[in-house]
Every structure is written in structure tokens, then in C-alpha cells.
Design a protein around this motif. Structure first.
Motif, PDB file in Angstrom:
ATOM      1  N   ILE A   1       0.988  -1.246   0.018  1.00  0.00           N
ATOM      2  CA  ILE A   1      -0.016   0.215   0.045  1.00  0.00           C
ATOM      3  C   ILE A   1       0.883   1.450   0.192  1.00  0.00           C
ATOM      4  N   ARG A   2       1.315   1.927  -1.171  1.00  0.00           N
ATOM      5  CA  ARG A   2       2.054   2.828  -1.234  1.00  0.00           C
ATOM      6  C   ARG A   2       1.731   4.340  -1.571  1.00  0.00           C
ATOM      7  N   THR A   3       0.449   4.285  -2.059  1.00  0.00           N
ATOM      8  CA  THR A   3      -0.133   5.873  -2.423  1.00  0.00           C
ATOM      9  C   THR A   3      -1.464   6.019  -1.606  1.00  0.00           C
ATOM     10  N   LEU A   4      -1.913   7.419  -1.733  1.00  0.00           N
ATOM     11  CA  LEU A   4      -3.314   7.413  -1.246  1.00  0.00           C
ATOM     12  C   LEU A   4      -4.487   6.747  -1.813  1.00  0.00           C
ATOM     13  N   ASP A   5      -4.297   6.552  -2.982  1.00  0.00           N
ATOM     14  CA  ASP A   5      -5.286   5.855  -3.898  1.00  0.00           C
ATOM     15  C   ASP A   5      -5.469   4.226  -3.281  1.00  0.00           C
ATOM     16  N   ASP A   6      -4.190   3.863  -3.065  1.00  0.00           N
ATOM     17  CA  ASP A   6      -4.177   2.455  -2.525  1.00  0.00           C
ATOM     18  C   ASP A   6      -4.638   2.327  -1.159  1.00  0.00           C
ATOM     19  N   LEU A   7      -4.537   3.254  -0.355  1.00  0.00           N
ATOM     20  CA  LEU A   7      -5.014   3.304   1.049  1.00  0.00           C
ATOM     21  C   LEU A   7      -6.718   3.677   0.766  1.00  0.00           C
ATOM     22  N   GLY A   8      -7.135   4.655   0.091  1.00  0.00           N
ATOM     23  CA  GLY A   8      -8.272   4.959  -0.212  1.00  0.00           C
ATOM     24  C   GLY A   8      -9.302   3.923  -0.378  1.00  0.00           C
ATOM     25  N   ASP A   9      -8.335   2.964  -1.440  1.00  0.00           N
ATOM     26  CA  ASP A   9      -9.288   1.597  -1.800  1.00  0.00           C
ATOM     27  C   ASP A   9      -9.842   0.651  -0.692  1.00  0.00           C
ATOM     28  N   LEU A  10      -9.110   0.901   0.592  1.00  0.00           N
ATOM     29  CA  LEU A  10      -9.315   0.099   1.556  1.00  0.00           C
ATOM     30  C   LEU A  10     -10.458   0.454   2.435  1.00  0.00           C
ATOM     31  N   ALA A  11     -11.307  -0.537   3.141  1.00  0.00           N
ATOM     32  CA  ALA A  11     -12.388  -0.027   3.941  1.00  0.00           C
ATOM     33  C   ALA A  11     -11.740  -0.051   5.488  1.00  0.00           C
ATOM     34  N   GLY A  12     -12.213   0.429   6.590  1.00  0.00           N
ATOM     35  CA  GLY A  12     -11.607   0.787   7.806  1.00  0.00           C
ATOM     36  C   GLY A  12     -11.354  -0.830   8.552  1.00  0.00           C
ATOM     37  N   ASP A  13     -12.145  -1.629   8.183  1.00  0.00           N
ATOM     38  CA  ASP A  13     -11.956  -3.095   8.815  1.00  0.00           C
ATOM     39  C   ASP A  13     -10.814  -3.830   8.339  1.00  0.00           C
ATOM     40  N   GLU A  14     -10.614  -3.500   6.695  1.00  0.00           N
ATOM     41  CA  GLU A  14      -9.331  -3.967   6.340  1.00  0.00           C
ATOM     42  C   GLU A  14      -8.178  -3.598   6.715  1.00  0.00           C
ATOM     43  N   LEU A  15      -8.150  -2.146   6.810  1.00  0.00           N
ATOM     44  CA  LEU A  15      -7.123  -1.283   7.461  1.00  0.00           C
ATOM     45  C   LEU A  15      -6.642  -1.997   8.878  1.00  0.00           C
ATOM     46  N   ILE A  16      -7.594  -2.249   9.661  1.00  0.00           N
ATOM     47  CA  ILE A  16      -7.316  -2.747  10.886  1.00  0.00           C
ATOM     48  C   ILE A  16      -6.647  -4.016  10.843  1.00  0.00           C
ATOM     49  N   GLU A  17      -7.191  -4.877  10.042  1.00  0.00           N
ATOM     50  CA  GLU A  17      -6.805  -6.270   9.804  1.00  0.00           C
ATOM     51  C   GLU A  17      -5.427  -6.411   9.234  1.00  0.00           C
ATOM     52  N   LEU A  18      -5.043  -5.514   8.533  1.00  0.00           N
ATOM     53  CA  LEU A  18      -3.758  -5.198   7.710  1.00  0.00           C
ATOM     54  C   LEU A  18      -2.648  -4.993   8.580  1.00  0.00           C
ATOM     55  N   LEU A  19      -2.954  -3.817   9.534  1.00  0.00           N
ATOM     56  CA  LEU A  19      -2.176  -3.446  10.420  1.00  0.00           C
ATOM     57  C   LEU A  19      -1.796  -4.367  11.826  1.00  0.00           C
ATOM     58  N   GLY A  20      -2.664  -5.114  11.983  1.00  0.00           N
ATOM     59  CA  GLY A  20      -2.475  -6.332  13.196  1.00  0.00           C
ATOM     60  C   GLY A  20      -2.239  -5.377  14.474  1.00  0.00           C
ATOM     61  N   ASP A  21      -1.126  -5.816  15.313  1.00  0.00           N
ATOM     62  CA  ASP A  21      -1.107  -5.163  16.576  1.00  0.00           C
ATOM     63  C   ASP A  21      -0.877  -3.789  16.689  1.00  0.00           C
ATOM     64  N   LEU A  22      -0.601  -3.245  15.340  1.00  0.00           N
ATOM     65  CA  LEU A  22      -0.365  -1.604  15.260  1.00  0.00           C
ATOM     66  C   LEU A  22      -1.614  -0.822  15.051  1.00  0.00           C
ATOM     67  N   ALA A  23      -2.818  -1.590  14.778  1.00  0.00           N
ATOM     68  CA  ALA A  23      -3.980  -1.039  14.304  1.00  0.00           C
ATOM     69  C   ALA A  23      -4.520   0.018  15.241  1.00  0.00           C
ATOM     70  N   PRO A  24      -5.152   1.118  14.964  1.00  0.00           N
ATOM     71  CA  PRO A  24      -5.937   1.989  15.694  1.00  0.00           C
ATOM     72  C   PRO A  24      -7.334   1.631  15.976  1.00  0.00           C
ATOM     73  N   ASP A  25      -8.167   2.302  16.787  1.00  0.00           N
ATOM     74  CA  ASP A  25      -9.552   1.985  16.850  1.00  0.00           C
ATOM     75  C   ASP A  25     -10.344   2.343  15.735  1.00  0.00           C
ATOM     76  N   GLU A  26     -11.339   1.749  15.604  1.00  0.00           N
ATOM     77  CA  GLU A  26     -12.413   1.866  14.240  1.00  0.00           C
ATOM     78  C   GLU A  26     -12.472   3.260  13.985  1.00  0.00           C
TER      79      GLU A  26
END
Length: 511
Positions: free
Chosen positions: A458-483
Motif C-alpha cells: 500500500i504505497r499511495t493515497l489511492d491504494d489506501l483509499g481503496d481499503l475499508a476501515g476494517d480491512e486497514l485494521i486487519e492489515l495493521l494487526g497489533d499496530l491497528a488504531p481503533d475503528e
């Protein structure tokens, strides 16, 4: 051919008798008769004609009319009439008016009478179904008594007197055998209007069936002095019910048990011997969970409100009792309280605490370059991360036995240096992965999170924008912020999309 036409008053008497028998309005039966006479009239004078029948509600006199609607132009000569011809018959006629001519009463022959009977039966049946639906749609949540009418492969049809209902096999208690003619009590959990008529669905396994049985057996629950807060059932085997008293002088558990267990035994008897644990409800989750795990004894409870989990520590000899046969006790306690319950023995908890103590101590030894004694003191005082040491007020460190101001300041400096070094390594990893500076600049994003995103390409704003909030949390694992923070990061990454759209609209307007 023998006439089957009814005498005028007989018609009203028949309608009244049918209405009483079926529990519907007499007017609905008369409407069905009118429809039947209309059908017979069309059979005699032609299906294409607009034939209408009317039964006088007082005298029972039947009037048959052929109707024409005034139209311009006339599209159907059998049911419509042009304005000129209509005014010849009725000088005041206007477009849209209906002109009628009376037809001689028809002598209902055998075939016509049979057809009329079918129409009447169908209409009466429809009216009866509508009455059943209206009567039972507001009775969802009630207990009803009925008699078993049919049992087809375990699916039981129950006669409720004014309607039939369905008790499906999966809604009956295990090993329960219901035969034709048996009386049965059940809970109405759904009433649906289907093509074949209203369907009333009963259940004897629903948790609320047990709650309603207690309401019938315990006057204090019926009066609202005692409230049932939650119910969990393993139908036919075991159940738990949580109760609270709104009157401090009344014991909710004792009231539900009754004198010598009479009240609870009445419910147990109806549920084919299902064992029931009656538990005092508590607003404190830890106390409620301890109560719910009865009869097992609990020595310690640790709450994790964010995850909705609760860790329960029990003595070694209580483990099997707390879990229950095939996990039944802990499963019912989980359903009753709404918390995910993890059960461990005192020995397992002690081992885990030792491992956590060792891991945290080793973390401080590696990051701060201190000896074991200092690392152990930090962990014993509740410090869990280098961040806490770096930014905690100096007074909290000097309060630790053996730490003076000089030692405390040195620890803070080392912690801040370690964090800066860590940030630098994350920043290098982020750049090496090609993650753009725009991502790092988003509020709530840390270098560690950006480096983790780089690993996932995930390198650009577009890459990040294509994710949903829960996908970002799953991807970051132990580093994930709250929902909430995760969703805010995603929306910030998408912000330039909306700016681009707004810019395009402005350009179009200028052109």
C-alpha cells in the motif's frame, strides 16, 4: 330443473349462520354471494359484459344489473357507451358516469349453483385467513395452548381453536414425542402472511418460552417487581436465567424457586426436565460473569472492555465444573452475559504472568540497556512499554524503590533515544518500500503503521483509499488504531478524490 334460488330472507339467514360459524363478518359472506351471483350472471348473459349484483342488506332482495361506463371514444362496446347514446337514456349523463339496466333475476341452475358455492367458499376462506392474521399478528411473544392435530415427520400441526399453527421439529424439545390429541403449550415466535394463508409458527425451544413460563408461575415477575434480564438455553438439557428484584426486600432467586422449589419445578416439568440455574443479575460485568458460571467457584476476573472479552481464573479442581460437559456451562454463561469468556486455571494464569513478566523485562533490557534488576522493578511497578518510561512524569519514576532523580532522568533519556532510533528504522523501511510522504502526513498515521503498509504494497493515497476501515485494521494487526481512527485515516486518504471532482465541475462551469 329444480330451482335453487334462495328465498330473500333465507339468504340473509344463511350469510349470518356462515359468518358465525367462521368467526367473520356477515357482510363479507354477502359480498362473496354477490360475487358468486355476478359470476353466474356473466355465464348467462356473456362473460364480456359488466354484470353487477347487489344484495339488499335489510330485505335480502337480489338486484342484477348490466353496467356501461360513458366514454369517448368507446373502446369496448360491451362495457362502454358513447356520450350521445348515454344522454338519450339519461339526459344528465357525463363522461365517466356508469349507466345500469336491471336484468331479470337468474334462476341458478345446478352448474351455476355449484360455481357460486365455490366462489362463496373461497371468499369465506380468504376472509377467515385475514381474520386469523389480524387476530394473531399482535400475539407474537405470547404462550398459547393447543391440541396436536397432525404429526408429519416431526413437524406438528397444532389446533389453537380459531386457527392452526406449525410447531417444527427443530422447535420441539429433544426426545419429545407429541401424538394426535395431546395438549401442548408453546410460544408464538412469528406470524407471517404467506400465499397459502397466514402461518403461525410456535416454539418450545425459544429462550423466551422459558421466560414466559416463569412469568406465568411467579406473580412477582408478572407484576414487574422482579425482572428477567436475560435467558440462555440448551433446550431439553440445561438453562440459565438472570433475574433482578426492584424491591430490596424481595430475593429474586428465592421468589423464582418458590416454596420447596414448587415454582421452578412447574417450569422444569413443562420443559421435560431441563435443569435451570437461576442467577442474580448484576450491572457489574465481573460480578455477573462470576454468578453466571455457578456452580463453579471463580478466584479472579480480568476484563477487556474493548474486545468484549473477560478472562476468568478458577482453582484447578474447578476447571471441569466451570467449563461444563462439552463446554455447556461456559457456553450458556457467554450467551447469558454477552461477554466472550476465557477460562484458565490458577496454574495456567501464573505461568502466563511469568512469561509476560519475562518478555516485558527482556524488552526493557534490550531497549534501555539496563540490568535485570532495573527491568524487573519497572515491570513490577506496572510499566509495559518503552513509551511509558519515555513520557511518564519524572516523579513516578523516582517513587520506585532504589531510583533517585539521576537514575530516573537517565532512564527517560535512554527510552527517548530508543524510540527515536525505532522511528528512524521505521522511516527507512517506509521509504525503502516506496510509501509516499502523503500517507505519513495523515493524522493518526505513525511511521510504524506506514512501514507495515509498505510490506502490504500500500504505497499511495489511492491504494489506501481503496481499503475499508476494517480491512486497514486487519492489515495493521497489533499496530491497528481503533475503528473510528481507522475510518478517519481512510477518509483522509480519499479526500483528494472529492477535490479532483470539485475542480472538474468548476472547469466545466467556466467553459
Amino acid at each position: 330443473m329444480e330451482s335453487t334460488t334462495l328465498h330473500r330472507t333465507e339468504l340473509l339467514q344463511v350469510a349470518d349462520a356462515v359468518a358465525r360459524e367462521k368467526g367473520i363478518e356477515a357482510d363479507e359472506v354477502l359480498q362473496a354471494m354477490e360475487q358468486a351471483i355476478q359470476k353466474a350472471g356473466r355465464a348467462k348473459y356473456g362473460q364480456e359484459h359488466d354484470i353487477r349484483a347487489e344484495i339488499d342488506r335489510k330485505s335480502g332482495e337480489v338486484k342484477l344489473r348490466r353496467c356501461h361506463t360513458v366514454a369517448d371514444p368507446v373502446e369496448n362496446e360491451f362495457t362502454e357507451i358513447d356520450l350521445e347514446e348515454a344522454r338519450a337514456r339519461e339526459p344528465e349523463a357525463q363522461l365517466g358516469d356508469v349507466l345500469s339496466e336491471e336484468l331479470p333475476p337468474i334462476d341458478m341452475g345446478r352448474i351455476a349453483a355449484q360455481t357460486a358455492k365455490q366462489v362463496i367458499v373461497q371468499r369465506v376462506r380468504d376472509a377467515e385467513r385475514a381474520r386469523q392474521y389480524e387476530e394473531y399478528k399482535n400475539r407474537v411473544g405470547e404462550i398459547v395452548h393447543g391440541i396436536v392435530k397432525r404429526n408429519e415427520f416431526g413437524n406438528v400441526t397444532v389446533d389453537l381453536g380459531r386457527a392452526e399453527s406449525m410447531l417444527r421439529r427443530d422447535e420441539t424439545l429433544p426426545r419429545e414425542s407429541l401424538r394426535n390429541g395431546d395438549r401442548v403449550r408453546a410460544y408464538i415466535y412469528d406470524v407471517r402472511e404467506e400465499q397459502r394463508g397466514p402461518q403461525i409458527f410456535l416454539s418450545r425451544t425459544h429462550p423466551q418460552f422459558m421466560a414466559k413460563l416463569f412469568t406465568q408461575e411467579v406473580p412477582e415477575i408478572y407484576d414487574g417487581i422482579i425482572e428477567i434480564k436475560s435467558v440462555a438455553r440448551d433446550p431439553g438439557s440445561r438453562a440459565k436465567i438472570a433475574v433482578i428484584s426492584h424491591d430490596t426486600s424481595i430475593d429474586p432467586v428465592g421468589a423464582c424457586v418458590g416454596m420447596r422449589g414448587s415454582r421452578v419445578q412447574a417450569v422444569v416439568g413443562e420443559l421435560q426436565g431441563e435443569k435451570i440455574d437461576i442467577i442474580p443479575w448484576s450491572p457489574d460485568p465481573a460480578t455477573f460473569v462470576v454468578n453466571a458460571l455457578a456452580p463453579a467457584e471463580v478466584s479472579k476476573v480480568v476484563l477487556d472492555e474493548e474486545q468484549g472479552r473477560i478472562e476468568v481464573v478458577v482453582p484447578d479442581d474447578q476447571l471441569s465444573l466451570a467449563i461444563g460437559r462439552r463446554g455447556q456451562n461456559v457456553r450458556l454463561a457467554t450467551q447469558l452475559t454477552g461477554w466472550d469468556i476465557d477460562i484458565m486455571t490458577e496454574e495456567e494464569e501464573s505461568q502466563r504472568r511469568q512469561e509476560e513478566f519475562h518478555q516485558r523485562s527482556q524488552g526493557f533490557i534490550d531497549a534501555l540497556d539496563v540490568d535485570e534488576v532495573i527491568a524487573h522493578l519497572l515491570v513490577a511497578e506496572g510499566f509495559t512499554s518503552v513509551d511509558q518510561v519515555a513520557y511518564v512524569p519524572i516523579e513516578e519514576l523516582t517513587e520506585i524503590e532504589g531510583f533517585d532523580e539521576e537514575v530516573a532522568e537517565e532512564l527517560r533519556q535512554r527510552a527517548q533515544t530508543a524510540l527515536n532510533e525505532q522511528e528512524r528504522s521505521y522511516e527507512e523501511a517506509r521509504k525503502a518500500a516506496g510509501v509516499s510522504d502523503d500517507i505519513v502526513n495523515i493524522e493518526g498515521m505513525t511511521p510504524a503503521m506506514a512501514a507495515r503498509l509498505g510490506e502490504a504494497e500500500i504505497r499511495t493515497l489511492d491504494d489506501l483509499g481503496d481499503l475499508a476501515g476494517d480491512e486497514l485494521i486487519e492489515l495493521l494487526g497489533d499496530l491497528a488504531p481503533d475503528e473510528e481512527t481507522a475510518n478517519a485515516i481512510i477518509m483522509a486518504a480519499r479526500a483528494h478524490w472529492f477535490e479532483d471532482e470539485a475542480g472538474t465541475e468548476e472547469t466545466v462551469k467556466e467553459e
